[in-house]
Design a protein around this motif. Structure first.
Motif, short mmCIF file in Angstrom:
data_model
loop_
_atom_site.label_atom_id
_atom_site.label_comp_id
_atom_site.label_asym_id
_atom_site.label_seq_id
_atom_site.Cartn_x
_atom_site.Cartn_y
_atom_site.Cartn_z
N UNK A 231 -18.61 -82.18 17.20
CA UNK A 231 -17.74 -81.19 17.84
C UNK A 231 -18.07 -81.02 19.32
N UNK A 232 -19.35 -80.96 19.64
CA UNK A 232 -19.75 -80.77 21.04
C UNK A 232 -19.46 -82.01 21.89
N UNK A 233 -19.72 -83.19 21.35
CA UNK A 233 -19.53 -84.41 22.12
C UNK A 233 -18.07 -84.65 22.47
N UNK A 234 -17.18 -84.38 21.53
CA UNK A 234 -15.76 -84.70 21.77
C UNK A 234 -14.93 -83.48 22.15
N UNK A 235 -15.54 -82.32 22.18
CA UNK A 235 -14.84 -81.13 22.65
C UNK A 235 -13.82 -80.58 21.67
N UNK A 236 -14.04 -80.79 20.36
CA UNK A 236 -13.13 -80.25 19.35
C UNK A 236 -13.35 -78.74 19.21
N UNK A 237 -12.38 -78.10 18.56
CA UNK A 237 -12.51 -76.69 18.27
C UNK A 237 -12.96 -76.44 16.83
N UNK A 238 -12.62 -77.35 15.92
CA UNK A 238 -13.04 -77.27 14.52
C UNK A 238 -13.38 -78.68 14.06
N UNK A 239 -14.37 -78.82 13.18
CA UNK A 239 -14.72 -80.15 12.66
C UNK A 239 -15.31 -80.01 11.27
N UNK A 240 -15.10 -81.06 10.46
CA UNK A 240 -15.66 -81.14 9.12
C UNK A 240 -16.23 -82.54 8.93
N UNK A 241 -17.25 -82.65 8.07
CA UNK A 241 -17.80 -83.99 7.75
C UNK A 241 -16.75 -84.82 7.04
N UNK A 242 -16.92 -86.16 7.05
CA UNK A 242 -15.88 -87.02 6.54
C UNK A 242 -16.26 -87.88 5.35
N UNK A 243 -16.27 -89.19 5.56
CA UNK A 243 -16.42 -90.16 4.47
C UNK A 243 -17.87 -90.29 3.99
N UNK A 244 -18.00 -90.83 2.78
CA UNK A 244 -19.31 -91.27 2.32
C UNK A 244 -19.77 -92.45 3.18
N UNK A 245 -21.06 -92.70 3.18
CA UNK A 245 -21.61 -93.78 4.00
C UNK A 245 -22.79 -94.40 3.30
N UNK A 246 -23.13 -95.60 3.74
CA UNK A 246 -24.22 -96.35 3.12
C UNK A 246 -25.57 -95.75 3.52
N UNK A 247 -26.43 -95.56 2.52
CA UNK A 247 -27.78 -95.06 2.78
C UNK A 247 -28.64 -96.16 3.41
N UNK B 218 -20.28 -79.73 5.68
CA UNK B 218 -20.45 -78.87 6.86
C UNK B 218 -19.11 -78.62 7.51
N UNK B 219 -18.84 -77.36 7.83
CA UNK B 219 -17.66 -76.96 8.58
C UNK B 219 -18.12 -76.22 9.82
N UNK B 220 -17.62 -76.65 10.99
CA UNK B 220 -18.11 -76.13 12.26
C UNK B 220 -16.93 -75.67 13.10
N UNK B 221 -17.11 -74.59 13.85
CA UNK B 221 -16.08 -74.07 14.75
C UNK B 221 -16.70 -73.85 16.12
N UNK B 222 -15.89 -74.02 17.17
CA UNK B 222 -16.36 -73.74 18.53
C UNK B 222 -16.36 -72.24 18.76
N UNK B 223 -17.51 -71.70 19.18
CA UNK B 223 -17.63 -70.28 19.47
C UNK B 223 -17.04 -69.96 20.84
N UNK B 224 -16.94 -68.67 21.13
CA UNK B 224 -16.33 -68.24 22.38
C UNK B 224 -17.07 -68.78 23.60
N UNK B 225 -18.40 -68.98 23.48
CA UNK B 225 -19.19 -69.49 24.61
C UNK B 225 -19.29 -71.00 24.61
N UNK B 226 -18.53 -71.68 23.72
CA UNK B 226 -18.55 -73.13 23.67
C UNK B 226 -19.58 -73.72 22.73
N UNK B 227 -20.45 -72.89 22.16
CA UNK B 227 -21.45 -73.39 21.22
C UNK B 227 -20.78 -73.83 19.92
N UNK B 228 -21.49 -74.64 19.15
CA UNK B 228 -21.02 -75.06 17.84
C UNK B 228 -21.57 -74.10 16.79
N UNK B 229 -20.68 -73.39 16.10
CA UNK B 229 -21.06 -72.45 15.06
C UNK B 229 -20.87 -73.10 13.70
N UNK B 230 -21.93 -73.24 12.94
CA UNK B 230 -21.83 -73.75 11.57
C UNK B 230 -21.30 -72.62 10.70
#
Length: 332
Positions: free
Chosen positions: A145-161, A294-306
């Motif tokens: 979320x912080x790197x790409x400047x999104x306002x909301x983000x969720x985890x996605x696909x399964x991945x190889x261990x 994990x579900x994350x939202x951008x806070x008013x100060x730009x921080x990532x809020x889990x």
């Protein structure tokens, strides 16, 4: 900045206006339901926990509920225990809700509802890592979320261990991953969410046909097809899911916390399907869950809020994510 804080109570560290919204009875009820290990909550979590408390004590304001969410799903599910669902606007075209139930076991559900036609709303799946090994560089959902400047983000696909230890470690997506027209991980046996360049979203079953899609990602298997519950996995885990409304105009991002006894113990896939249907989805996909949820939202100060409380000690670094861009709310 990724924010986590030790919070002592809903009525501490807030403005008088915020304190006036959440009576002491609400704070006391929530505090009694939480173990010491469940008290590490962000500012956003305390606010949404208060909404949950109000819902548990007195029900929610029907005027703030979803107008198109199904009123029921099937006999025997626990979604009716929550009463009316209160959606709170956080960005233009984006609202969020939090729900707590105790049947059939303690569960905490958090969700974002996205109006795909709202001005400024766009979607992004994690881009590839280019010529580096595997498909993606590992990131927590907050880091994405912080790197790409999104306002909301969720985890996605399964991945190889194995799991990544550091940000940027190479990870291999299990299934389709499509970012802005770049299909850098091909479809496999898993189902997927697809999004075209105009923002239309749909859930597709394997074998996936990604033609016309601009962004997309695999999960595991569908949870809902035309409103019908397709969940078959009876194991109880933290869950992440994404759903599309019947008219295709809304996207639902949802997590159910788990592996936290007495606070939120997780859900089966049938229960996950029932909940995302209750929140307005007509077709839905089960994403990677467990410690990844994990579900994350951008806070008013730009921080990532889990928003939720992941089952691990810290956020897990995963391969890809789904991010939402949205305009800031209009101030009055």
């Amino acid at each position: 900045m990724m924010r986590t804080m030790w919070a002592k109570g809903i009525n501490q560290g807030q403005s008088p206006f915020e304190r006036s919204l959440y009576p002491r009875a609400v704070a006391d009820k929530i505090a009694r339901s939480m173990t010491k290990s469940s008290r590490k909550l962000s500012n956003y979590q305390w606010l949404m926990a208060a909404v949950v408390g109000v819902a548990l004590i007195s029900g929610c304001d029907p005027s703030a509920t979803s107008s198109d969410a199904p009123s029921s799903f099937s006999s025997g599910d626990s979604t009716s225990e929550a009463g009316a669902i209160q959606w709170r606007p956080v960005f233009q075209g984006v609202s969020m809700c939090a729900v707590a139930v105790d049947t059939p076991r303690p569960m905490r559900i958090h969700a974002a509802r996205v109006d795909l036609q709202a001005p400024g709303v766009k979607l992004l799946v994690t881009p590839s890592n280019g010529d580096e090994p595997e498909d993606c560089g590992a990131r927590t959902t907050s880091e994405f979320l912080l790197e790409f400047g999104c306002q909301v983000a969720i985890n996605g696909s399964a991945f190889k261990l194995p799991h990544a230890k550091h940000q940027g470690d190479p990870l291999d997506v299990l299934g389709l991953s499509l970012s802005q027209g770049d299909l850098y991980s091909p479809p496999n046996k898993f189902d997927a969410l697809l999004i075209d360049e105009a923002g239309k979203a749909w859930v597709d079953e394997s074998p996936i046909q990604p033609k016309n899609a601009f962004n997309g990602l695999s999960g595991f298997y569908v949870l809902l097809t035309d409103g019908q519950n397709r969940g078959t996995d009876k194991s109880i885990h933290p869950r992440s899911a994404v759903g599309v409304s019947k008219d295709g105009g809304r996207l639902i991002l949802m997590v159910i916390d788990g592996r936290q006894k007495g606070y939120s113990e997780g859900a089966t896939t049938a229960e996950t399907a029932a909940w995302i249907h209750r929140l307005g989805a007509w077709n839905a996909l089960n994403l990677d869950g467990g410690g990844s949820s994990t579900l994350v939202v951008q806070a008013a100060d730009g921080a990532a809020e889990v928003v939720n409380k992941p089952s691990g000690i810290t956020e897990r670094r995963v391969a890809n994510h789904l991010g939402v861009f949205a305009n800031q709310p209009v101030s009055h």
